[in-house]
Design an enzyme around this catalytic site. Structure first.
Site: not given
Ligand SMILES: NC(=O)c1ccc[n+]([C@@H]2O[C@H](COP(=O)([O-])OP(=O)(O)OC[C@H]3O[C@@H](n4cnc5c(N)ncnc54)[C@H](O)[C@@H]3O)[C@@H](O)[C@H]2O)c1
Length: 259
Positions: A18-19, A64, A91, A156, A191, A193, A203
């Protein structure tokens, strides 16, 4: 390549997906040496390999973010290998959608541990390394959910609101101490992802996965979901010297969702 991060060493947590993966790719395009960390090892190795195949520089490390010893190991490996640390993108995160009256204490604590304890540990262990490298930039991934509440996302909201103010407090401490470390938060909207296929499904009661495109079509003023690269471009700005006078601020990238 325009080299906006030439030779900078950057740790990106949750960089396998993802991000985080989008940030890793964007940083590498701009000349950074990217340390991707995650708990998804195969995906993390693949993300680093794809960057290296494209001519960038990346490595993967299991990490982790809730584990303090893992943080010590990641930072010391980066310093051993590269002799400096310039950028941290805090992130990694999860989103658990559930009614507050049904959520288990275990889920509450797990989400706090990853989304908020993980950011605290990153700040604690990376700021000294950056200070000793001459300075740096930390970007904490919050959310629009760190600016306003959402039903069935209150837990959250608590983590992401915490990230927002933790960022500001630490930014002021770094500035006052003269450590030359800037700290800012980024607030994505909806986003596209994999997070939306995970635990945030709760949700909407009875739904396992949410389609971010369908959700953004009805709720984001621009009428579409964002892409990881939309967020990565903002994170890149905060990581680079172009934002040298920016600290303690919140960059909202949400297609107008919170306007
Ligand atoms: N996608 C959205 O719409 C959105 C919106 C706002 C904020 N966010 C935030 O962006 C960030 C990235 O989210 P994303 O959407 O890319 O999700 P994603 O699930 O694609 O990626 C998140 C990553 O975090 C890793 N992760 C989870 N627990 C972990 C741990 N204990 N240690 C290390 N890594 C760990 C996962 O394995 C994954 O690769 C998050 O903090 C999320 O809350 C996402």
């Amino acid at each position: 390549m325009t080299g906006r991060l030439d030779g900078r060493v950057a740790i990106i947590t949750g960089g396998a997906s993802g991000i985080g993966r989008g940030c890793a790719e964007r940083f590498a395009e701009e000349g950074a040496i990217v340390v991707i960390t995650d708990i998804q090892d195969a995906a993390g190795e693949a993300a680093a390999a794809a960057i290296n195949d494209a001519g960038g520089r990346a490595e993967y490390r299991h990490h982790d973010v809730t584990d303090e010893d893992d943080w010590r190991a990641v930072v010391s490996a980066a310093l051993d290998r590269h002799r400096r640390l310039d950028v941290l993108v805090n992130n990694a995160g999860i989103g658990i959608g559930a009614s507050i009256v049904e959520m288990s204490l275990e889920d509450w604590r797990r989400q706090q541990a990853i989304n908020l304890d993980g950011v605290f540990l990153g700040l604690k262990h990376c700021i000294p390394a950056m200070r000793d490298s001459g300075g740096g930039s930390i970007i904490n991934m919050s959310s629009v959910a760190g600016l306003k509440g959402s039903p069935r996302l209150a837990a959250y909201n608590a983590t992401k609101g915490g990230v927002r103010l933790l960022t500001k407090g630490v930014a002021l401490e770094c500035a006052r101490e003269g450590w030359n470390v800037r700290v800012n938060s980024v607030h994505p909207g909806i986003i596209d992802t994999p997070i939306w296929t995970k635990e945030v499904g709760g949700l909407q009661p009875g739904v396992n996965a949410i389609d971010p495109h369908a959700m953004a079509e009805v709720s984001a003023p621009v009428g579409r979901a964002g892409l990881p690269r939309d967020i990565a471009n903002g994170v890149l700005y905060l990581a680079s010297d172009e934002s040298a006078y920016v600290t303690g601020t919140e960059l909202v990238i949400d297609g107008g969702l919170s306007a």
